[in-house]
Design a protein around this motif. Structure first.
Motif, short mmCIF file in Angstrom:
data_model
loop_
_atom_site.label_atom_id
_atom_site.label_comp_id
_atom_site.label_asym_id
_atom_site.label_seq_id
_atom_site.Cartn_x
_atom_site.Cartn_y
_atom_site.Cartn_z
N ALA A 1 -5.73 5.90 27.74
CA ALA A 1 -6.53 6.43 26.90
C ALA A 1 -5.89 6.80 25.54
O ALA A 1 -4.99 7.70 25.79
N GLU A 2 -6.08 6.49 24.55
CA GLU A 2 -5.42 6.71 23.37
C GLU A 2 -6.44 7.24 22.15
O GLU A 2 -7.39 6.76 22.00
N TRP A 3 -5.89 8.37 21.56
CA TRP A 3 -6.67 8.91 20.43
C TRP A 3 -5.94 9.23 19.23
O TRP A 3 -4.73 9.56 19.33
N LEU B 1 -13.32 1.06 26.20
CA LEU B 1 -14.07 1.74 25.23
C LEU B 1 -13.46 1.74 23.96
O LEU B 1 -12.23 2.30 24.02
N ASP B 2 -13.88 1.53 22.93
CA ASP B 2 -13.48 1.71 21.82
C ASP B 2 -14.58 2.15 20.61
O ASP B 2 -15.50 1.62 20.43
N GLU C 1 -9.19 2.53 28.52
CA GLU C 1 -9.18 1.38 29.75
C GLU C 1 -9.22 2.02 31.05
O GLU C 1 -8.27 2.69 31.52
N VAL C 2 -10.51 1.68 31.66
CA VAL C 2 -10.54 2.32 33.09
C VAL C 2 -10.30 1.08 34.27
O VAL C 2 -11.17 0.05 33.89
N GLY C 3 -9.60 1.16 35.26
CA GLY C 3 -9.56 -0.04 36.17
C GLY C 3 -10.11 0.32 37.48
O GLY C 3 -10.09 1.62 37.85
N ALA D 1 -17.59 0.18 20.84
CA ALA D 1 -17.85 -0.94 21.77
C ALA D 1 -17.49 -0.62 23.22
O ALA D 1 -16.63 0.13 23.33
N LEU D 2 -18.33 -0.93 24.36
CA LEU D 2 -18.01 -0.66 25.75
C LEU D 2 -17.97 -2.00 26.23
O LEU D 2 -19.05 -3.06 26.15
N ALA D 3 -16.87 -2.52 27.03
CA ALA D 3 -16.97 -4.08 27.52
C ALA D 3 -16.23 -3.83 28.84
O ALA D 3 -15.64 -2.91 29.14
#
Length: 919
Positions: A393-395, A432-433, A416-418, A454-456
């Protein structure tokens, strides 16, 4: 300097007066003079006793300057007569002084100012004050004492000091050396020493967290300035005025209701330069929290190893960690630092800058500016309702924070969650971005992603049921998270899809689907019973099965505490060229019962004219379930419901009366196999079509799979009568639909019926609906020619005998084809043709014979036989010229001469050469 100096000499003056009087008028006169002097100096409540008076020394005991002011066990003044006569005292030795600092620092400051105030002519000049075992008492919150030993040299314009300071406060012990060559404004003080604290005894708290254990060791060494008085003076932090360095070591620090024990090793320097004060870290400061085992709030629970896990952190700064600049009306404070954290496989890096302005009372004069960016990696998530790993997670945020703690930050967030698992939903990766807005205070904050975020998700699946073959993209219309003192809440809305994937059926096949899409929303919080996922306007297409789902909606609780119902509804449509069924609506409701979810609902069609009840359960913990459909009786009647209303493919079947009982089952096994089952019980159905009529059709057909259909072993149907040109009595068929991955097969084990006193039997035949042609062989046994011709009611043709044989039949694009069929007589028999009566039939059939030289004929009882007999007559005429009727019809029609009525006899005795009917 004059005020400080006068403050320090007050005691010396009064005692000097006492000495002068004592030389000439002894102790009584000295004590009276001292009291007068103290009263004139504003200390009329002072108490003391003069016990010795001499030429070089006077001793005063039990000195008290008044309530709340210093006390001394013994004060010894040393001088020479000449010094005393000139207004000087060489040395004042103060033993056992006591002075209590009140908890209110402002009150303590007023007392010190009152003690040191005064002035005017006539004060004696004390050159030196020596303190022995002077104790300053300190009240709560750090109760204890500060002990002072040392010397104050007051002669000259720049007094000096050399003191030894010992701390004995609550939980803290230490000793320091303080030296100054210039005690006045603009002077400096050299400090060196250290100590240690038992943190549990300090009763300290920060942010509501109370220290419960641990030890702190600290050192300090360097120079600090002496502040100017109220009259102004040089800048507070001139260059080089502050030059301190030190170290802080923490070991085993624990906090109430927090995990683990903290250890740190921190070196620091504090210096003034260019009108600013800066705190630097000569080297990165290391922190460690050992063996975290306590349970964090469920929303933030980390997965840890058995027995706990260590957390380590490193604090560093590219420049000063803290920079403070003085201004005329206050100052500016800037904090800049980098924090790196590791815990097992988890790590994080945070870089932050805070800039704030304050007034001279250290109150914020404007909202502070904040810049913060960071990244977190490898954080494990573990809850009953959620599991996975935050891979990254980056902010990058910037904004402000107000005096009341209100925060307003804007920036960018990507994460990014795995290996995500939510109840029965799993995903290999979720990204998520979007643009982030953070508002609020620590007690209540809100984080919002701007519309268009965007959520992918990749590798999305419902284990054993659904697997997506590509990335699932969700266009977010709203994503808002609130937190603080109250439990966190999530409010999400967006559009998911379209996406393709597969629906898993039995273990060896998968059903592909396309264009799956829906509007989704997720809300968590007490009002939603913990959390609810809603799906609207959903749909998908199953191209291989020509099925479409539309109007899909669902309401699904996503929190273990949510006892609300799960609601699912959808419409199922056939998208094939010829609709196999009319649209069907499915409505389901699930309610938690223990660890499972009880299911109830209906399958309805024809605007609710047919409703099939549903009941069963789903166990989300092990991804299993079972739903039973029916039983339900569907009744057909003339002028009422007909099969054609349910499927266009059944439209040729008309005049249906009777009932069909329908029941079924959908099961999700522990191995992940989705299985469907359907049972149809036919109860005396009557039906008809262009070429067929059936009466009393009964039996039970059980399908073990529906897409494509497969039966649970051999199935059997029977009827009282079937009329296909001729009446077939008691027909019955035993068949199986074996499982296949493409179009279904029908394996006919046996089909039989009675015809004209004989039997018709089909054995071990296969019907492939995907093949261009299908063939089967009908075995004829002992069919009575007489009854057959009678039941067919063909005028002019009679016969006797019984026929047996094999009739090969092929079905294809040209219709029904019979090739090289053979029927043989089991004994003697006769077929007679009255050509006069049959003339017209044979004439009509002649053209058909010519068109079907390949022996292809169309269905139809009497016509088929007439064509066969015409063919037989032609063969007979060619084989026996001159034998038979002279008036035989030809292709052009009847001869001009009317034939004589004669019977054509054809032997079927089976001797010498078997006579055959070939067609």
């Amino acid at each position: 300097m004059s005020r400080l100096r006068k403050s320090l000499l007050t005691l010396g003056l009064l005692l000097g007066l006492a000495v002068a009087a004592g030389v000439f008028w002894r102790e009584v006169v000295v004590e009276a003079a001292a009291r007068f002097g103290l009263s004139a100096g504003g200390l009329g409540d002072a108490r003391f006793t003069v016990t010795e008076v001499g030429w070089s020394e006077i001793l005063i005991e039990d000195l008290s300057l008044g309530p709340g002011l210093p006390e001394a066990r013994r004060v010894r003044l040393r001088y020479t007569p000449a010094e005393l006569m000139s207004g000087r005292v060489r040395e004042a030795l103060v033993e056992g002084m006591r002075f209590a600092l009140p908890a209110d620092w402002k009150a303590a400051r007023r007392q010190i100012r009152a003690l040191s105030s005064g002035g005017g002519d006539g004060w004696l000049d004390v050159s030196r004050v020596r303190l022995q075992n002077a104790i300053v008492g300190v009240d709560a919150p750090v109760e204890g004492a500060i002990t002072l030993d040392g010397t104050l040299d007051l002669a000259g314009e720049r007094p000096a000091a050399a003191l030894e300071v010992r701390l004995a406060l609550a939980g803290t012990e230490g000793s320091f050396a303080a030296r100054s060559r210039s005690l006045g404004p603009g002077g400096t003080m050299e400090i060196s020493g250290g100590g240690q604290s038992r943190l549990a005894e300090l009763s300290l708290s920060a942010g509501g967290a109370r220290l419960t254990g641990g030890r702190a060791t600290f050192t300090v060494d360097g120079v600090v300035p002496i502040p100017a008085g109220e009259g102004g003076g040089p800048p507070l932090w001139p260059d080089g005025a502050v030059a301190l360095e030190g170290a802080l070591r923490l070991a085993g620090v624990t906090v109430a209701d927090a995990p683990g024990a903290l250890t740190t090793d921190l070196d620091w320097t504090l210096r003034s330069a260019n009108g600013a004060l800066r705190l630097d870290l000569p080297r990165p400061a290391d922190f460690e929290v050992s063996r975290i085992v306590a349970t964090l709030p469920e929303e933030l629970r980390l997965s840890v190893e058995q027995g706990g896990q260590d957390l380590s952190a490193r604090l560093s700064a590219p420049g000063p960690l803290v920079l403070w600049s003085q201004e005329s009306d206050g100052g500016t404070l800037e904090l800049v630092g980098d924090l790196a954290v590791e815990m097992g496989a988890a790590s994080g890096e945070i870089r932050g800058t805070v800039r704030l302005r304050h007034d001279d009372a250290w109150r914020l004069s404007a909202p502070a500016d904040i810049e913060m960016d960071g990244v977190v990696r490898g954080v494990g998530l573990s809850k009953p309702s959620i599991a996975g790993r935050l891979r990254e997670a980056e902010w990058d945020l910037a904004g402000s924070i107000g005096a009341d703690g209100a925060v307003a930050l804007d920036g960018r967030l990507s994460s990014e969650v795995g290996d995500l698992s939510l109840a029965t939903l799993k995903a290999e990766k979720v990204v998520l971005d979007g643009d982030l807005r953070l508002d609020g205070s620590p007690r209540r904050w809100t984080a919002r992603l701007a519309p268009g975020a965007a959520l992918a998700a990749d590798g999305v699946m419902l284990p054993g049921t659904v697997r997506l073959g590509e990335t699932l993209a969700v266009g977010l219309e709203r994503l808002e998270v609130t937190g603080g003192v109250a439990p966190p809440r999530v409010d999400l809305a967006g559009t998911a899809g379209p996406v393709d994937g597969v629906l898993r059926g039995s273990a060896d096949r998968e059903i592909p689907f396309q264009d799956a899409r829906a509007r989704v929303s997720l809300k968590t919080g007490p009002e939603e019973g913990g959390g609810v996922l809603r799906v609207e306007e959903g749909g998908a297409t199953f191209p291989r099965d020509d099925v479409n789902l539309s109007a899909v909606s669902a309401t699904v609780p996503v929190a273990a505490m949510n006892a609300g119902p799960m609601l699912v509804s959808a419409e199922v449509r056939d998208t094939g060229g010829t609709a196999r069924f009319v649209p069907v609506r499915v409505d389901l409701e699930g309610r938690p019962e223990g660890g499972r979810v009880a299911i109830a609902g209906t399958i309805a069609t024809l605007n609710g004219a047919i409703r099939l009840p549903l009941s069963g359960f789903v166990d989300p913990a092990v991804a299993t379930g079972r739903i039973v459909a029916g039983p339900q009786h569907v009744r057909f009647s003339e002028g009422g419901l007909q099969p054609g209303a349910l499927s266009r493919r059944l439209a040729p079947i008309r005049g249906v009366t009777g009932a069909v009982s329908v029941s079924g089952q959908i099961a999700l096994d522990a191995g992940g196999d989705l299985r469907t089952r359907l049972a149809l019980a036919l109860e005396g159905l009557a039906l008809g079509s262009d070429d067929l009529a059936v009466e009393g059709l009964s039996g039970r057909v059980t399908f073990s799979e529906l897409s494509p259909p497969a039966t649970a072993g051999p199935q059997e149907l029977s009827a009282r009568r079937a009329i296909a040109g001729v009446p077939i009595e008691a027909p019955r068929v035993r068949f199986t639909l074996p499982p296949r991955s493409d179009r279904p097969l029908v394996r006919i084990h046996e089909a039989a019926g009675s015809l004209a006193g004989g039997d018709l039997v089909v054995e071990d035949a296969v019907w492939n609906s995907a093949a261009r042609e299908n063939a089967l062989a009908i075995r004829v046994r002992s069919v009575s020619i007489e009854r057959l011709l009678s039941e067919w009611q063909i005028e002019g043709i009679t016969g006797t005998g019984r026929l047996s044989g094999l009739i090969p039949v092929r079905f294809g694009p040209a219709g029904l084809v019979i090739e090289d069929g053979r029927l043989a007589a089991g004994g003697g028999g006769v077929i007679s043709v009255d050509w006069g009566a049959a003339r017209q039939t044979l004439v009509d059939s002649g053209e058909q014979v010519a068109r079907h030289r390949s022996r292809r004929v169309q269905p139809g009882g009497a016509r088929r036989l007439s064509v066969a007999l015409q063919h037989l007559a032609q063969r007979q005429a060619r084989a026996h010229p001159g034998r038979g009727a002279r008036g035989t019809a030809d292709r052009g029609g009847a001869s001009a001469r009317r034939p004589r009525r004669r019977a054509l006899r054809y032997g079927l005795d089976g001797r010498r050469e078997a006579a055959m009917l070939a067609f």
